[in-house]
Design a protein around this motif. Sequence first.
Motif, PDB file in Angstrom:
ATOM      1  N   PRO A 127      35.538 -20.205  29.055  1.00  0.00           N
ATOM      2  CA  PRO A 127      34.742 -21.574  28.863  1.00  0.00           C
ATOM      3  C   PRO A 127      35.620 -22.473  28.158  1.00  0.00           C
ATOM      4  CG  PRO A 127      33.036 -19.731  28.954  1.00  0.00           C
ATOM      5  CD  PRO A 127      34.309 -18.854  28.888  1.00  0.00           C
ATOM      6  N   ARG A 130      39.414 -25.544  26.048  1.00  0.00           N
ATOM      7  CA  ARG A 130      39.555 -26.642  25.983  1.00  0.00           C
ATOM      8  C   ARG A 130      39.262 -27.413  24.366  1.00  0.00           C
ATOM      9  NH1 ARG A 130      40.726 -29.351  31.333  1.00  0.00           N
ATOM     10  NH2 ARG A 130      39.952 -27.520  32.317  1.00  0.00           N
ATOM     11  N   LYS A 150      51.028 -19.565  37.135  1.00  0.00           N
ATOM     12  CA  LYS A 150      50.394 -18.739  37.999  1.00  0.00           C
ATOM     13  C   LYS A 150      48.823 -18.270  37.100  1.00  0.00           C
ATOM     14  CE  LYS A 150      51.623 -15.563  40.328  1.00  0.00           C
ATOM     15  NZ  LYS A 150      53.404 -15.203  41.016  1.00  0.00           N
ATOM     16  N   ARG A 151      48.506 -18.254  35.393  1.00  0.00           N
ATOM     17  CA  ARG A 151      47.002 -18.447  35.588  1.00  0.00           C
ATOM     18  C   ARG A 151      46.679 -18.866  35.757  1.00  0.00           C
ATOM     19  NH1 ARG A 151      47.262 -14.916  31.004  1.00  0.00           N
ATOM     20  NH2 ARG A 151      45.034 -15.323  30.115  1.00  0.00           N
ATOM     21  N   MET A 152      46.666 -20.094  36.052  1.00  0.00           N
ATOM     22  CA  MET A 152      45.808 -21.386  36.446  1.00  0.00           C
ATOM     23  C   MET A 152      45.619 -20.912  38.179  1.00  0.00           C
ATOM     24  SD  MET A 152      48.008 -24.341  35.514  1.00  0.00           S
ATOM     25  CE  MET A 152      47.129 -26.280  35.224  1.00  0.00           C
ATOM     26  N   GLN A 153      46.697 -20.609  38.665  1.00  0.00           N
ATOM     27  CA  GLN A 153      45.874 -19.990  40.163  1.00  0.00           C
ATOM     28  C   GLN A 153      44.982 -19.232  40.101  1.00  0.00           C
ATOM     29  OE1 GLN A 153      49.926 -19.053  42.017  1.00  0.00           O
ATOM     30  NE2 GLN A 153      49.685 -20.958  43.352  1.00  0.00           N
ATOM     31  N   GLN A 154      45.270 -17.899  39.134  1.00  0.00           N
ATOM     32  CA  GLN A 154      43.986 -17.204  39.285  1.00  0.00           C
ATOM     33  C   GLN A 154      43.040 -17.030  38.410  1.00  0.00           C
ATOM     34  OE1 GLN A 154      47.252 -14.780  37.773  1.00  0.00           O
ATOM     35  NE2 GLN A 154      47.948 -14.067  39.790  1.00  0.00           N
ATOM     36  N   GLY A 155      42.954 -18.669  38.235  1.00  0.00           N
ATOM     37  CA  GLY A 155      41.633 -19.204  37.245  1.00  0.00           C
ATOM     38  C   GLY A 155      41.561 -17.921  35.936  1.00  0.00           C
ATOM     39  N   LYS A 156      42.813 -17.988  35.127  1.00  0.00           N
ATOM     40  CA  LYS A 156      42.501 -17.174  34.245  1.00  0.00           C
ATOM     41  C   LYS A 156      43.165 -18.372  32.977  1.00  0.00           C
ATOM     42  CE  LYS A 156      44.656 -12.737  35.342  1.00  0.00           C
ATOM     43  NZ  LYS A 156      46.725 -12.196  35.218  1.00  0.00           N
ATOM     44  N   TYR A 158      44.790 -21.105  30.019  1.00  0.00           N
ATOM     45  CA  TYR A 158      45.777 -21.626  30.374  1.00  0.00           C
ATOM     46  C   TYR A 158      46.020 -22.542  29.270  1.00  0.00           C
ATOM     47  CZ  TYR A 158      43.857 -25.556  32.817  1.00  0.00           C
ATOM     48  OH  TYR A 158      43.493 -25.961  33.055  1.00  0.00           O
ATOM     49  N   ASN A 183      45.836 -27.640  43.370  1.00  0.00           N
ATOM     50  CA  ASN A 183      45.088 -27.389  42.127  1.00  0.00           C
ATOM     51  C   ASN A 183      45.310 -28.082  40.920  1.00  0.00           C
ATOM     52  OD1 ASN A 183      42.224 -27.486  41.438  1.00  0.00           O
ATOM     53  ND2 ASN A 183      41.902 -25.852  41.970  1.00  0.00           N
ATOM     54  N   THR A 186      47.881 -31.191  40.506  1.00  0.00           N
ATOM     55  CA  THR A 186      47.196 -32.052  39.869  1.00  0.00           C
ATOM     56  C   THR A 186      46.396 -31.336  38.882  1.00  0.00           C
ATOM     57  OG1 THR A 186      45.899 -32.004  42.672  1.00  0.00           O
ATOM     58  CG2 THR A 186      44.431 -33.795  40.901  1.00  0.00           C
ATOM     59  N   ALA A 187      46.190 -30.469  38.398  1.00  0.00           N
ATOM     60  CA  ALA A 187      45.834 -30.086  37.323  1.00  0.00           C
ATOM     61  C   ALA A 187      47.282 -30.255  36.107  1.00  0.00           C
ATOM     62  CB  ALA A 187      46.216 -28.825  36.916  1.00  0.00           C
ATOM     63  N   ILE A 190      46.929 -34.317  35.578  1.00  0.00           N
ATOM     64  CA  ILE A 190      46.547 -34.584  34.738  1.00  0.00           C
ATOM     65  C   ILE A 190      47.049 -34.808  32.944  1.00  0.00           C
ATOM     66  CG2 ILE A 190      43.929 -34.932  33.903  1.00  0.00           C
ATOM     67  CD1 ILE A 190      43.377 -33.844  36.697  1.00  0.00           C
ATOM     68  N   LYS A 194      48.084 -37.778  30.734  1.00  0.00           N
ATOM     69  CA  LYS A 194      47.344 -38.341  29.058  1.00  0.00           C
ATOM     70  C   LYS A 194      48.452 -37.900  28.259  1.00  0.00           C
ATOM     71  CE  LYS A 194      42.692 -35.281  30.507  1.00  0.00           C
ATOM     72  NZ  LYS A 194      42.055 -34.606  30.127  1.00  0.00           N
TER      73      LYS A 194
END
Lengths: 484, 582
Positions: A127, A130, A150-156, A158, A183, A186-187, A190, A194
């Motif tokens: 958690p 970042r 792929k990792r982002m999609q799986q909620g791992k 990254y 999702n 957009t990430a 973002i 930045k």
Amino acid sequence: PTYPKDLQEEGWPPLMYVTFLKESKRAVNSIRSLVEEEDEEDDVEKVSWSGEPVGSISWSVKETESSIRSTGEVRDQSFPKIHTAPSLPKNSSGYSLSSLFKGKAKTGSFQSFSESFGDPSIRNYAPELRKPKSEYKDYVSDWTPEETVKRMQQGKVYSLEKFRSLQDKLLLLDEAVNAHDGNVITAVLIYLKKSLSKEILFRELITREIALRHYIHYLKEIGEQKLLVELFKSMDRTEDMALMQYRDHLNVRDENKKRDFLKNCLSFPFSPDDATHVQDHYTLLERQIIIESSGQADIFKKYPRKASILNMPIITTLYYSCFYHYGESDGTFSSPANIRKTFRISDKQFLLTCLGARAKLKAWFDVDALFTTKNWLGYTKKRSPIGFHRIVDILQKNNAPVQVLQDYVNLVEDVEQKISLAQKYKCHDVIINTYRDLKDRQQLIVYRGKVERGSSEYRKIEEILSNSVRLWGEVSPRLPLLQS
Amino acid sequence: MAHSVRRDAPELPDFSLLKRLARDQLIYLLEQQHDVDKLYKVEHKPILYRTVRGCFLYPLTNWFLFPDVVNADKAFGRFRRYKIIFSPQKFYACENLLEEQGIFGDVTTDEWSFYLLPLDDDIISLELPEFFRDYFLEGDQRWVRTAGSALHLLHSVYGPFSKVYGIGRCSKMAYESWREQVEEGEQRARQAEIGNVFLIDRDVDLVTPLCSQVVYEGLVDDIFRIKCGCVEFCPDVTSSDKSIKVMLNSQDKVFNEIRNEHFSQVFGFLSQKARNLQTAYDKRSGMDIKQMKTFVSEELKGLKQEHRLLSLHIGASESMMKKKTKQDFQELLKTEHSLLEGFEIRECISYIEEHINRQVSMVESMRLLCLLSLTENGLLPKDYRSLKAQFLQSYGIEHLLTFSNLKQLGLLVEQQPGETLTVMESRVGKLVNDKTAGKLTDAFSSLAKKSNFRALGRRLNLVPKSDEEYDLRVPRDMAYIFSGAYIPLSCKLIEQVLERDGWTGLEEVTRMLNGHEFAVTDARVKTDSQRIILVMFLGGCTFSEISALRFLGREKGLKFIVVTTAITNSARLLESMLDNHA
């Protein structure tokens, strides 16, 4: 192996085939030789954040190869991949390819991280990912755009920080778009927001419709109005820009501030039609503020208002004016005539609204006056831009008495419609007179049976029937004799 | 009631498992992971909660408001720890916002992958009403993977599927997402309970959800709004002083028999039912004590229950009848049917105009305008301008924004003069290379989105000739759900594709629908469950469409399971186009 011409000419490292042709085994077979070429050309990049040299390329290729084989075997028989339009070509920005290769080359250390990640003692880091680089540079690795997505999609876990060159960033974005996961798109956006200047980002988004729409939606949601306006401006989408700014009036509560805001909107580049509407909006609120503070006390006392007129539609304002400000001179801002003129309200619309308001007040004289026109000889006649049958409906809904109703039922041109309306609203005189004019004794006799014996209607029918010879000339021989 | 049920119709799988699965997951999350013992529903007002360990149930549509909640707490000097459990999935954008607002540490996040809510034996909802606006209007694909995951869940519990058909961009993407997830995960061999899948984008058929519903369940939804399979009947219906909440599903025996019926048939059925009930009650007279005892213990409860349900639905029917009569429903339907048929369009336009002038329901006016535009391939520029102006005068100028949205989605557009567009497209195509042309076509797509309704209607026989008699007591086709005036395009497509086992022969139709059709087969899966078909609507489906599919199923000996992102109707669909949530 053979490569497409344009790629050869531009001299791109051919290892990109690892990803591009991942689907086909042909690519796999070609990899080994490519890897060796690549080895010689590019060894500057192969240092990870920690400065450690990364795992060998041949190893990573073997990994890729085996993964292709394993999934490929399934795919041979199971559901096929279908072309999902409108996925943009991955190489839509020409220079974004090299990074893919770099990413691939470093798969090695990711493997070791993911292993250690399985360890429960390290899981706690997830958690808090970042955090400053220094805290995780020891174990975070470089994933290819594809792996990252792929990792982002799986909620791992990254990391996007390593996508630093514009090419890398765009490649990542295109990969996210190709994965059809809003999702993730957009990430990534973002992150690009930045880490890129807005000019560059806007420029790149012009050719990326899907990413652009995600970006616009994101900015809308978090309320970054200013940036959105700049975006539209840079893309020459001036009408969108104008509407976007106009939309903000919804957030202004105070009516005077809102009026000023709308005034300011007048200079925005709306389409000609919309510009007229926005002008109307401004004028309307300006009027409403004036109207709100005027009016004669007695009518308000007699019919207290349910709500303030501020921010109501034009037609509601007209109704209000017909209700509370009827008969004011045309020059007054609150008079119906003035509102009608200012907002170019059609005759039909004006009549409908005015009729509703005056009927509500039971001002039947005013209702009458609405339809009365004088010709040049001074004769009066009733006219209406809408059928009188509709007028009757509206009057009836406002509980007009029969005496008023029948005047209008009488004006209905279609005889059948007239009679059916008259029957519906019990306008006996209209029915009797119509049958008399039609010289329809039969119907009169039938109708006599329907009215109350001895009532004035009954007597009227009797009278007509007994005078029939005088009134209608000859009695038709086909008509039955009267029975008293 | 009048329908003969084919005896060979297969049995539906049991979906209660999905509910259990979701509940267990949540309980696990809350109890095991977070030690939570109380749930709070978050609304847009300060929350009063006593325990420190509270849990929010928060509509994802408003995720960007969450920091306000936390900051409001802080302003009051309340320092708390917050946990957000996203359902069904995390929003990176939201996490980022928490981070930017400096509350990331106070707020931690988790996911509850709750994808599917079974609303009834044959209806499963993703409960994502925002899907329609997010995807079709904003072009945001945030729910595409969700749809894929939902399909994946169904596949792993009730699959493997053997055939997947689909039409629409989003369907294709959802298919792809599902396929990838299948490949990522392991596959277990099991007996398939669902054989075929049909995916359809809502924007393939926007006409159907905009029509007035006249089948009982649809009508109840239009008037009282069914939420999560539950409806609140107002005192008007219950003929008491309070409203009551009622679950509407196949468990309600009375409802189950009338839900798919045309409204005109419902009264007759209910009064017959009432007479039967009376007879059953009347049996009491002349009973001896023993008989009475058995009657009370065996029958009375059931009869009482039936009595309660009957009076409820009779009350609802009466109330709906009253509301619709007041609204001149007959005339409204006449206009709708004329639009569908392409008959007396000028009269329809003046009807709509008057509707607007009289400031009758804004959403209704909008609905009629959209139907006009969809069936006529856009409004003539002169009509568009005049109707828009009148609409703004009647309902408020801020609806400029609504018009812009409707145009973007292709719901309400101006006709493009001549073939300008196609000419422009082909010219562009010649000038630039393929890559750019593809992108440009994308950019034009919203402009080029023609509904082609007339041509489709002719090709698929969607609109029966109006002079033909249509006996609503014995429906002969799916058109009965719209009084025999129109066969819903969405359901007709499904029927045709299943009949043809693919899109062969429908090339002209798919071309008019902007393509994106597909039909894929997994050769390995041999299944007996071919006659159980899962239909997934991306962007919502109406109760009328479900009724039509049930009818089709009865006719063909098939069973349809409807999976939808949400149950929709004309009002919900159009309200999602409004921009007035400031």
